[in-house]
Design an enzyme around this catalytic site. Structure first.
Site, PDB file in Angstrom:
ATOM      1  N   HIS A   1      -7.006   2.117   1.973  1.00 26.80           N
ATOM      2  CA  HIS A   1      -6.406   2.764   3.140  1.00 26.80           C
ATOM      3  C   HIS A   1      -7.188   4.057   3.421  1.00 26.80           C
ATOM      4  CE1 HIS A   1      -2.721   3.192   5.753  1.00 26.80           C
ATOM      5  NE2 HIS A   1      -3.401   4.316   5.954  1.00 26.80           N
TER       6      HIS A   1
ATOM      7  N   HIS B   1      -8.324   7.478   3.677  1.00 30.21           N
ATOM      8  CA  HIS B   1      -7.698   8.743   3.297  1.00 30.21           C
ATOM      9  C   HIS B   1      -8.689   9.668   2.624  1.00 30.21           C
ATOM     10  CE1 HIS B   1      -7.682   6.634  -0.561  1.00 30.21           C
ATOM     11  NE2 HIS B   1      -7.562   7.819  -1.134  1.00 30.21           N
TER      12      HIS B   1
ATOM     13  N   CYS C   1       0.839  -1.207   0.000  1.00 35.62           N
ATOM     14  CA  CYS C   1       0.000   0.000   0.000  1.00 35.62           C
ATOM     15  C   CYS C   1       0.871   1.253   0.000  1.00 35.62           C
ATOM     16  CB  CYS C   1      -0.902  -0.008   1.230  1.00 35.62           C
ATOM     17  SG  CYS C   1      -1.728   1.569   1.508  1.00 35.62           S
TER      18      CYS C   1
ATOM     19  N   ASN D   1     -13.263  10.345  -0.969  1.00 35.88           N
ATOM     20  CA  ASN D   1     -13.863   9.414  -1.918  1.00 35.88           C
ATOM     21  C   ASN D   1     -13.687   8.056  -1.316  1.00 35.88           C
ATOM     22  OD1 ASN D   1     -15.018  10.200  -4.262  1.00 35.88           O
ATOM     23  ND2 ASN D   1     -13.109  10.258  -5.425  1.00 35.88           N
TER      24      ASN D   1
ATOM     25  N   HIS E   1      -4.244   0.326   7.939  1.00 36.63           N
ATOM     26  CA  HIS E   1      -4.767   0.064   6.594  1.00 36.63           C
ATOM     27  C   HIS E   1      -6.196  -0.483   6.637  1.00 36.63           C
ATOM     28  CE1 HIS E   1      -4.166  -0.813   2.298  1.00 36.63           C
ATOM     29  NE2 HIS E   1      -4.832  -1.937   2.512  1.00 36.63           N
TER      30      HIS E   1
ATOM     31  N   SER F   1      -8.985   4.703  -5.278  1.00 37.19           N
ATOM     32  CA  SER F   1      -7.961   3.785  -5.763  1.00 37.19           C
ATOM     33  C   SER F   1      -7.396   2.875  -4.675  1.00 37.19           C
ATOM     34  CB  SER F   1      -6.826   4.600  -6.387  1.00 37.19           C
ATOM     35  OG  SER F   1      -6.279   5.483  -5.417  1.00 37.19           O
TER      36      SER F   1
ATOM     37  N   CYS G   1       0.410   3.270   3.514  1.00 34.73           N
ATOM     38  CA  CYS G   1       0.792   2.721   4.819  1.00 34.73           C
ATOM     39  C   CYS G   1       2.132   3.324   5.284  1.00 34.73           C
ATOM     40  CB  CYS G   1       0.917   1.199   4.739  1.00 34.73           C
ATOM     41  SG  CYS G   1      -0.648   0.329   4.988  1.00 34.73           S
TER      42      CYS G   1
ATOM     43  N   GLN H   1      -8.745  13.779   0.440  1.00 34.75           N
ATOM     44  CA  GLN H   1      -7.923  14.678  -0.358  1.00 34.75           C
ATOM     45  C   GLN H   1      -8.289  16.118  -0.058  1.00 34.75           C
ATOM     46  OE1 GLN H   1      -7.136  13.854  -4.457  1.00 34.75           O
ATOM     47  NE2 GLN H   1      -8.155  11.859  -4.373  1.00 34.75           N
TER      48      GLN H   1
HETATM   49  P1  H2U Z   1      -8.144   8.505  -4.338  1.00 35.89           P
HETATM   50  O1  H2U Z   1      -8.011   7.043  -4.216  1.00 35.89           O
HETATM   51  O2  H2U Z   1      -9.156   9.101  -3.403  1.00 35.89           O
HETATM   52  O3  H2U Z   1      -8.305   8.940  -5.740  1.00 35.89           O
HETATM   53  O4  H2U Z   1      -6.783   9.171  -3.820  1.00 35.89           O
HETATM   54  C1  H2U Z   1      -5.554   8.651  -3.979  1.00 35.89           C
HETATM   55  C2  H2U Z   1      -4.647   9.768  -4.440  1.00 35.89           C
HETATM   56  O5  H2U Z   1      -3.311   9.420  -4.137  1.00 35.89           O
HETATM   57  C3  H2U Z   1      -4.727   9.983  -5.945  1.00 35.89           C
HETATM   58  O6  H2U Z   1      -5.151  11.311  -6.205  1.00 35.89           O
HETATM   59  C4  H2U Z   1      -2.466   9.858  -5.158  1.00 35.89           C
HETATM   60  C5  H2U Z   1      -3.299   9.742  -6.422  1.00 35.89           C
HETATM   61  O7  H2U Z   1      -2.908  10.733  -7.343  1.00 35.89           O
HETATM   62  N1  H2U Z   1      -1.256   9.048  -5.163  1.00 35.89           N
HETATM   63  C6  H2U Z   1      -0.051   9.629  -4.770  1.00 35.89           C
HETATM   64  O8  H2U Z   1      -0.020  10.824  -4.492  1.00 35.89           O
HETATM   65  N2  H2U Z   1       1.071   8.858  -4.701  1.00 35.89           N
HETATM   66  C7  H2U Z   1       1.119   7.539  -5.037  1.00 35.89           C
HETATM   67  O9  H2U Z   1       2.156   6.917  -4.932  1.00 35.89           O
HETATM   68  C8  H2U Z   1      -0.085   6.866  -5.545  1.00 35.89           C
HETATM   69  C9  H2U Z   1      -1.356   7.666  -5.550  1.00 35.89           C
HETATM   70 ZN    ZN Z   2      -2.283   1.052   3.731  1.00 31.64          ZN
END
Ligand code: H2U
Ligand code: ZN
Length: 352
Positions: free
Chosen positions: A163, A165, A49, A152, A112, A160, A52, A167
């Site tokens: 974990h 989180h 992840c 989200n 996680h 995506s 994490c 934004q």
């Molecule tokens: P969402 O799963 O809510 O979209 O948020 C994950 C965000 O994390 C996504 O905007 C970022 C993606 O751009 N990200 C990073 O900043 N670094 C990473 O290594 C993978 C994903």
């Molecule tokens: Zn994680």
């Protein structure tokens, strides 16, 4: 007019939009879950992840061994801080403007396998504090005029990574929806001298027919004009314009109401309930916004079970939003759910 059986339109005064409500079509939409949800098998730590503690991200950066929350600049940001300025115009109809801003990612917990409804309230309170500090810092930048904090949740929402989180996107212009809410709230405040949402809350307080949960400082309710089947709005009882104006007690109250609401969401279909949620607050361009009443919107897509979602298609895409189950029915359903998370309840039964 009968709001329980007659087709009707409801007005959303925040967006000045309508929603078509067709209660006669709602044939017992709450028969409960129809399929067995998949068991949740997430580990407390996932070595693959990128959120994490201690793990590398795509950018090559390595996350610290954080113990509570962790905020970082998105490695794939939708906005860039030092982008070009300027605009484009052709024939008066083709218009574009350069846009700049920051995109941040906030891990709610090092664990996680947790989500907001599974976190302890003091830990959610720390998330509230982190949101507040991010708003203060980003909003204090003279080049940032609006800060959008959101989460989200769930693959159904295009999230995506499980974990926990959220934004934070902040930018030079005020985006469309908060800009509309500024206009409508200002119009109301200029006419009445009170915030629209304080007066709305006073109406709702009379019957509590659309209340889901409440505490001394906050209310979570299904707005009269809700579009998504189990949409809710989380409102402070006191009109404040942004997170930095909340008292200690109101910050605790927010953590409590978020816990209460999201536990009920998970209990609805006994799954980790997907949604998009976020705050709406005053723009940060330095002007006074006495009309603004901070609030959160929770916009969950599910309709009938863990997998049956509401589709925004056809009439909705071409005319306006429509729903079958009424806001009152959705609120009754959510309010009746237990305040203990189903996983905690299941574990307690095993212990007995
Ligand atoms: P969402 O799963 O809510 O979209 O948020 C994950 C965000 O994390 C996504 O905007 C970022 C993606 O751009 N990200 C990073 O900043 N670094 C990473 O290594 C993978 C994903
Ligand atoms: Zn994680």
């Amino acid at each position: 007019m009968d709001l329980t059986s007659q087709p009707h339109r409801r007005h959303n005064p925040l967006l000045d939009e309508w929603v078509l409500v067709s209660p006669h079509r709602a044939k017992r939409p709450w028969q409960g879950q129809q399929e067995k949800p998949q068991p949740d098998t997430r580990p407390a730590y996932d070595p693959t992840c990128y959120l994490c503690p201690g793990n590398p991200r795509t950018s090559g950066a390595v996350n610290p061994q954080y113990e509570h929350q962790f905020v970082f600049d998105n490695d794939f940001p939708a906005l860039l801080p030092n982008g070009e300025t300027g605009s484009f115009e052709e024939g008066g109809l083709l218009r574009a403007e350069a846009e700049t801003g920051h995109c941040r990612v906030l891990c709610f917990s090092p664990r996680h396998d947790l989500t907001l409804p599974e976190m302890e309230i003091p830990e959610i309170r720390r998330v509230v504090d982190t949101w507040t500090e991010e708003f203060r810092t980003l909003g204090g930048d003279p080049n940032i005029n609006y800060v959008q904090i959101f989460e989200n949740k769930g693959f159904m929402m295009g999230c995506s990574n499980p974990h926990p989180h959220g934004q934070i996107w902040s930018q030079r212009t005020v985006p469309d929806l908060p800009s509309k809410e500024t206009r409508t709230q200002k119009g109301y405040f200029d006419r009445h001298g009170r915030t629209m949402l304080a007066d709305y809350l006073a109406i709702e307080e009379k019957t509590k027919a659309r209340f889901v949960v409440e505490n001394d400082t906050w209310v979570a309710l299904v707005p009269f004009w809700a579009v998504w089947p189990f949409e809710t709005m989380v409102l402070p009882r006191r009109a404040v314009q942004d997170l930095t104006q909340l008292t200690e007690q109101e910050r605790d109250g927010l953590a409590d109401i978020l816990s209460q609401l999201t536990i009920r969401y998970d209990n609805l279909f006994e799954i980790s309930f997907p949604y998009s949620a976020g705050f709406h607050q005053r723009p940060t361009d330095g002007q006074a916004y006495p009309e603004w009443h901070l609030h959160m919107h929770f916009l969950p897509p599910l309709l009938r079970s863990a997998t049956v979602k509401k589709f925004m298609v056809g009439y909705e895409l071409l005319a306006n939003a429509q729903r079958d189950i009424t806001a009152e029915q959705a609120a009754d359903r959510l309010r009746a759910l237990p305040g203990v998370h189903y996983k905690v309840a299941a574990a307690a039964n095993i212990l007995h």
